[in-house]
Motif scaffolding. Structure first.
Motif, mmCIF file in Angstrom:
data_model
loop_
_atom_site.group_PDB
_atom_site.id
_atom_site.type_symbol
_atom_site.label_atom_id
_atom_site.label_comp_id
_atom_site.label_asym_id
_atom_site.label_seq_id
_atom_site.Cartn_x
_atom_site.Cartn_y
_atom_site.Cartn_z
ATOM 1 N N HIS A 22 10.754 22.766 3.658
ATOM 2 C CA HIS A 22 10.620 23.041 5.087
ATOM 3 C C HIS A 22 10.244 21.837 5.939
ATOM 4 C CE1 HIS A 22 10.935 27.389 4.544
ATOM 5 N NE2 HIS A 22 10.165 27.242 3.487
ATOM 6 N N ILE A 202 3.434 27.505 11.201
ATOM 7 C CA ILE A 202 3.156 28.816 10.596
ATOM 8 C C ILE A 202 1.770 29.310 11.003
ATOM 9 C CG2 ILE A 202 2.929 30.103 8.441
ATOM 10 C CD1 ILE A 202 5.725 29.128 8.781
ATOM 11 N N LEU A 212 5.174 34.271 6.345
ATOM 12 C CA LEU A 212 5.941 33.119 5.850
ATOM 13 C C LEU A 212 5.059 32.056 5.210
ATOM 14 C CD1 LEU A 212 8.353 32.634 8.897
ATOM 15 C CD2 LEU A 212 8.742 33.961 6.808
#
Length: 359
Positions: A22, A202, A212
DNA sequence: AAGCCGGGGAA
DNA sequence: TTCCCAGGCTT
């Protein structure tokens, strides 16, 4: 329990797995794949970005980072640059002490370290403008040191993971200790960037995307369904209002009168149009009789600008006048050349209020 | 420990 | 509106 056996720290490995999938591409960042191919982070780039990122968002920093690298590709170039050029390039980014210290730090690295940044936390922290956070960040990201990197994002992640109730900033040492315990020996720089990315994308201040989060199964705040309760912070004070006047004198040739502010304090070393003192109360100090020189000053309305610890309301005045020598110093600058000046945002606002097409 | 020090984007 | 952001320096 209490067997003396150290519990394996799997936080680091788990977060790095998440980071490899990510991570965000950023101009100063070396991607995990590039790092695997042998590419190293540039300490000058990392340092420059970290100073710019102090209390400043990634989006705001990006164009400034590109501009600085274009103007000064190496730390020696920045060290040799005129201070006025550095201040002008920094104009609009805020917290101008950062720019003054940036220049001092570049000079120190060029002069005392042969143009090579120190590769330890202690060595970095001894430099101007480098504090706890930046020293740890540069040591970890640029030099692969196992340093505990804690910024506002990491504070939020850690306080939620362990449900730390003590309010900031008092709870900072405890949180720093937790970060140090979690930081792995393998890829500490990527771990630090991953923690900050996690906090930015997040584990956000409002409505965090806990579903997540790679840590959701071991997060105490999530387990109690109260992530937004952390981090606990001390209540903040109300912002007082200050008032003053700004004076934009324009010559028939289209030049305006500018001054340089003193080096220290608010907007230190930056350029301004002449203003009155900024006082807490309206005491008549916002009238044209306080202008840098007498004349038929025309009221152009008011601007409002919010600083960190007060709100400023400036009454703006304009005057067409021949170029003269003024007592308080200063110089006449063509309006067409304002972009090259070290004008902070509040001064640009004042000039635009008097001359709408100035920029 | 507390105050000082910018500016802007997100919610 | 409010919050807060890859904080550091000074007192």
């Amino acid at each position: 329990m209490h067997s003396g056996v150290k519990i394996p720290n799997t936080y680091g490995a788990e977060l790095l797995t998440w980071y490899d999938r990510h991570h965000r591409e950023l101009p100063w960042r070396v991607s995990p794949s590039a790092a695997k191919a042998g590419k190293f982070a540039n300490p000058y780039h990392i340092w420059l970005s970290e100073v710019m990122l102090q209390q400043t968002t990634v989006q705001a920093v990006k164009p400034y980072f590109a501009k600085f690298l274009a103007l000064w590709p190496r730390v020696e170039d920045l060290a040799a640059a005129p201070a006025d050029d550095v201040m002008a390039a920094w104009a609009g980014l805020g917290y101008y002490a950062r720019a003054r210290n940036l220049k001092k730090c570049a000079e120190a690295v060029a002069r005392d370290h042969g143009g090579i940044f120190p590769d330890t936390e202690a060595g970095l922290k001894a430099l101007p403008g480098i504090g706890d956070y930046t020293a740890a960040a540069v040591a970890a990201i640029a030099f692969n040191r196992q340093a505990a990197v804690m910024d506002g994002n990491v504070e939020r992640v850690i306080s939620r993971l362990f449900a730390i109730d003590g309010p900031l900033p008092g709870s900072k040492p405890l949180m720093k200790q937790k970060v140090a315990e979690l930081t792995p020996a393998d890829r500490p720089g990527d771990f630090a960037q991953a923690m900050m990315d996690l906090g930015a994308t997040i584990c956000t201040p409002k409505r965090p995307a806990c579903a997540l989060c790679p840590f959701n199964s071991r997060c105490l705040a999530f387990a109690n369904d109260e992530p937004e309760r952390f981090p606990v912070k001390a209540p903040k004070k109300a912002k007082p209002v200050r008032v003053g006047a700004a004076f934009v004198a324009v010559t028939p040739d289209g030049e305006i009168l500018l001054r340089r502010r003193i080096e220290t304090g608010l907007l230190g070393g930056m350029t301004e149009v002449p203003t009155t003192a900024w006082t807490a109360r309206f005491d008549g100090g916002t009238t044209p009789e306080h202008a840098p020189f007498p004349g038929n000053w025309e009221a152009c309305g008011q601007i409002v600008h919010v600083f960190t610890h007060f709100e400023l309301r400036l009454s703006v005045y304009r005057l067409q006048h021949e170029k003269i020598e003024t007592e308080g110093g200063g110089w006449w600058e063509p309006v067409t050349n304002l972009e090259a000046q070290a004008l902070p945002t509040v001064m640009k606002k004042a000039i635009v209020q008097a001359i709408p097409l100035a920029f």
